[in-house]
Design an enzyme around this catalytic site. Structure first.
Site, PDB file in Angstrom:
ATOM      1  N   ASN A  95     -12.904   2.618  -5.989  1.00 55.28           N
ATOM      2  CA  ASN A  95     -11.495   2.987  -6.028  1.00 55.28           C
ATOM      3  C   ASN A  95     -11.041   3.591  -4.699  1.00 55.28           C
ATOM      4  O   ASN A  95     -11.822   4.273  -4.032  1.00 55.28           O
ATOM      5  CB  ASN A  95     -11.240   3.996  -7.164  1.00 55.28           C
ATOM      6  N   ASP A 101      -8.228   5.431  -4.778  1.00 56.99           N
ATOM      7  CA  ASP A 101      -7.449   6.626  -5.126  1.00 56.99           C
ATOM      8  C   ASP A 101      -8.292   7.865  -4.826  1.00 56.99           C
ATOM      9  O   ASP A 101      -9.492   7.764  -4.556  1.00 56.99           O
ATOM     10  CB  ASP A 101      -6.998   6.575  -6.611  1.00 56.99           C
ATOM     11  N   ASN A 124     -17.674   1.094 -20.525  1.00 60.01           N
ATOM     12  CA  ASN A 124     -16.486   0.261 -20.359  1.00 60.01           C
ATOM     13  C   ASN A 124     -15.818   0.126 -21.728  1.00 60.01           C
ATOM     14  O   ASN A 124     -16.397   0.481 -22.741  1.00 60.01           O
ATOM     15  CB  ASN A 124     -16.916  -1.123 -19.818  1.00 60.01           C
ATOM     16  N   HIS A 155     -14.829   1.015  -0.715  1.00 56.86           N
ATOM     17  CA  HIS A 155     -13.696   0.135  -0.390  1.00 56.86           C
ATOM     18  C   HIS A 155     -12.610   0.876   0.375  1.00 56.86           C
ATOM     19  O   HIS A 155     -11.485   0.393   0.483  1.00 56.86           O
ATOM     20  CB  HIS A 155     -13.108  -0.482  -1.672  1.00 56.86           C
ATOM     21  N   THR A 188     -15.772  -0.818 -14.421  1.00 60.72           N
ATOM     22  CA  THR A 188     -15.687  -1.885 -13.426  1.00 60.72           C
ATOM     23  C   THR A 188     -16.040  -3.226 -14.082  1.00 60.72           C
ATOM     24  O   THR A 188     -16.935  -3.300 -14.916  1.00 60.72           O
ATOM     25  CB  THR A 188     -16.592  -1.608 -12.199  1.00 60.72           C
ATOM     26  N   TYR A 196       0.829  -1.218   0.000  1.00 57.97           N
ATOM     27  CA  TYR A 196       0.000   0.000   0.000  1.00 57.97           C
ATOM     28  C   TYR A 196       0.859   1.262   0.000  1.00 57.97           C
ATOM     29  O   TYR A 196       0.483   2.283  -0.571  1.00 57.97           O
ATOM     30  CB  TYR A 196      -0.980  -0.016   1.178  1.00 57.97           C
ATOM     31  N   ALA A 211     -13.049   5.686 -20.986  1.00 65.81           N
ATOM     32  CA  ALA A 211     -13.882   6.540 -20.114  1.00 65.81           C
ATOM     33  C   ALA A 211     -13.722   8.016 -20.445  1.00 65.81           C
ATOM     34  O   ALA A 211     -14.684   8.797 -20.344  1.00 65.81           O
ATOM     35  CB  ALA A 211     -13.504   6.277 -18.655  1.00 65.81           C
ATOM     36  N   CYS A 269      -4.366   7.318  20.084  1.00 68.76           N
ATOM     37  CA  CYS A 269      -4.279   6.546  21.341  1.00 68.76           C
ATOM     38  C   CYS A 269      -2.843   6.267  21.749  1.00 68.76           C
ATOM     39  O   CYS A 269      -2.588   5.742  22.842  1.00 68.76           O
ATOM     40  CB  CYS A 269      -5.045   5.219  21.204  1.00 68.76           C
ATOM     41  N   CYS A 304      -6.492   3.083  13.037  1.00 67.65           N
ATOM     42  CA  CYS A 304      -5.842   2.379  14.146  1.00 67.65           C
ATOM     43  C   CYS A 304      -6.709   1.192  14.564  1.00 67.65           C
ATOM     44  O   CYS A 304      -7.897   1.355  14.846  1.00 67.65           O
ATOM     45  CB  CYS A 304      -5.673   3.324  15.340  1.00 67.65           C
TER      46      CYS A 304
HETATM   47  N1  APR Z   1     -12.048   3.151 -19.821  1.00 65.82           N
HETATM   48  C1  APR Z   1     -13.113   2.441 -19.340  1.00 65.82           C
HETATM   49  N2  APR Z   1     -13.001   1.204 -18.782  1.00 65.82           N
HETATM   50  C2  APR Z   1     -11.761   0.679 -18.703  1.00 65.82           C
HETATM   51  C3  APR Z   1     -10.612   1.351 -19.176  1.00 65.82           C
HETATM   52  C4  APR Z   1     -10.793   2.636 -19.757  1.00 65.82           C
HETATM   53  N3  APR Z   1      -9.754   3.354 -20.237  1.00 65.82           N
HETATM   54  N4  APR Z   1      -9.522   0.548 -18.964  1.00 65.82           N
HETATM   55  C5  APR Z   1      -9.981  -0.575 -18.372  1.00 65.82           C
HETATM   56  N5  APR Z   1     -11.324  -0.506 -18.216  1.00 65.82           N
HETATM   57  C6  APR Z   1     -12.226  -1.490 -17.597  1.00 65.82           C
HETATM   58  C7  APR Z   1     -11.863  -2.945 -17.858  1.00 65.82           C
HETATM   59  O1  APR Z   1     -12.455  -3.411 -19.060  1.00 65.82           O
HETATM   60  C8  APR Z   1     -12.497  -3.627 -16.621  1.00 65.82           C
HETATM   61  O2  APR Z   1     -13.853  -3.958 -16.872  1.00 65.82           O
HETATM   62  O3  APR Z   1     -12.105  -1.324 -16.202  1.00 65.82           O
HETATM   63  C9  APR Z   1     -12.450  -2.542 -15.548  1.00 65.82           C
HETATM   64  C10 APR Z   1     -11.422  -2.814 -14.463  1.00 65.82           C
HETATM   65  O4  APR Z   1     -11.825  -3.969 -13.776  1.00 65.82           O
HETATM   66  P1  APR Z   1     -11.018  -4.409 -12.468  1.00 65.82           P
HETATM   67  O5  APR Z   1      -9.556  -4.318 -12.735  1.00 65.82           O
HETATM   68  O6  APR Z   1     -11.602  -5.703 -12.002  1.00 65.82           O
HETATM   69  O7  APR Z   1     -11.341  -3.239 -11.398  1.00 65.82           O
HETATM   70  P2  APR Z   1     -12.652  -3.085 -10.532  1.00 65.82           P
HETATM   71  O8  APR Z   1     -13.860  -3.561 -11.268  1.00 65.82           O
HETATM   72  O9  APR Z   1     -12.657  -1.689 -10.038  1.00 65.82           O
HETATM   73  O10 APR Z   1     -12.365  -4.078  -9.286  1.00 65.82           O
HETATM   74  C11 APR Z   1     -13.307  -4.065  -8.233  1.00 65.82           C
HETATM   75  O11 APR Z   1     -11.872  -5.525  -6.960  1.00 65.82           O
HETATM   76  O12 APR Z   1      -9.688  -6.004  -6.428  1.00 65.82           O
HETATM   77  C12 APR Z   1     -10.856  -5.452  -5.953  1.00 65.82           C
HETATM   78  O13 APR Z   1     -11.085  -3.823  -4.296  1.00 65.82           O
HETATM   79  C13 APR Z   1     -10.654  -4.004  -5.606  1.00 65.82           C
HETATM   80  O14 APR Z   1     -12.154  -2.140  -5.933  1.00 65.82           O
HETATM   81  C14 APR Z   1     -11.560  -3.263  -6.579  1.00 65.82           C
HETATM   82  C15 APR Z   1     -12.598  -4.311  -6.928  1.00 65.82           C
END
Ligand code: APR
Length: 237
Positions: free
Chosen positions: A93, A95, A202, A110, A178, A55, A220, A140, A118
């Protein structure tokens, strides 16, 4: 006519064009390190230094001045500012690019990389530097308990009641960047299907693409500004 309630769910894909890796793309984080080694309570109990190193490296990326919100983050911040109805951006996310873009009505289900918690007194505070077990909790005073304020696998996501209320009242639900792999977030669309307009943005169909009424395929930074312009043209102030 009143603007419908709007819920937006974002995932790692929305930050990809800012330079942050996603998790499950071929060059993603989980292709380089195992979830079991860095993202579970058991991993932290077994080897806290390794978890902190994972992290700390990701937190250092957020401190890099080259890392900036992209056009998708900025478009969502404008939507938040100008949407006349209920609005909630639920991000998976950790971030801080949505807040840096200016989004206010925002919820990190998340957790957040730039916060620490803590384990002894549960105090959560802004934390932008490296963390280690040697760090004493400023609240603490005890050491050994400071952890990233990030939800690990096997832990409950944050603010699920608030998310449930927003989903109950929404008329439009959009999921951006996602993969639909991780629940409960992947199940939100099924909760609103039939009573809300559902849109997936996506670059490829997610695991739950078939649950959505509509899809906007592309990066995006292109699809999100287009969706925001369409929604504000129809409902904006
Ligand atoms: N624009 C739009 N979508 C995109 C782009 C882009 N430039 N680049 C990648 N993607 C899409 C991919 O096609 C995929 O569907 O983003 C998605 C990323 O998927 P993951 O890597 O699985 O991320 P996420 O869905 O946020 O994961 C969910 O899983 O590991 C845990 O806690 C972590 O919050 C995270 C959760």
């Amino acid at each position: 006519m009143r603007a419908p309630g709007l819920v937006i769910l974002t995932g790692a894909g929305i930050s990809r064009e800012s330079g942050l890796a996603t998790f499950r793309d071929p060059d993603g984080i989980w292709a380089k390190v195992r979830i079991e080694d860095v993202a579970t309570p058991e991993a932290f109990a077994r080897d806290p230094a390794r978890v902190h190193a994972f992290y700390n490296a990701r937190r250092a990326q957020l401190r890099d001045p080259a890392l900036q919100p992209n056009a998708a983050h900025l478009a969502l911040a404008e939507l938040d500012r100008r949407w006349p109805g209920e609005f909630l951006l639920v991000t998976q996310n950790v971030d801080n690019l949505h807040e840096r873009a200016g989004t206010r009505r925002l919820l990190h289900m998340h957790g957040e990389l730039m916060k620490a918690r803590c384990r002894h007194c549960q105090t959560v505070r802004l934390w932008e530097e490296d963390l280690s077990t040697a760090v004493a909790c400023p609240a603490c005073g005890r050491a050994g308990g400071m952890r990233p304020h990030v939800v690990w696998f096997g832990e409950m996501p944050l603010e699920m009641e608030r998310i449930g209320r927003a989903l109950e009242g929404c008329g439009i639900f959009a999921a951006i960047g996602t993969s639909g792999h991780v629940y409960p977030a992947a199940g939100f669309v099924a909760e609103v299907a039939g009573r809300a307009r559902t849109i997936e943005l996506n670059i490829a169909a997610s695991e739950v693409a078939s649950d959505f009424d509509e899809a906007m395929l592309g990066p995006a930074t292109e699809t999100v500004p287009r969706l925001v312009a369409e929604l504000l043209a129809e409902w904006g102030d």
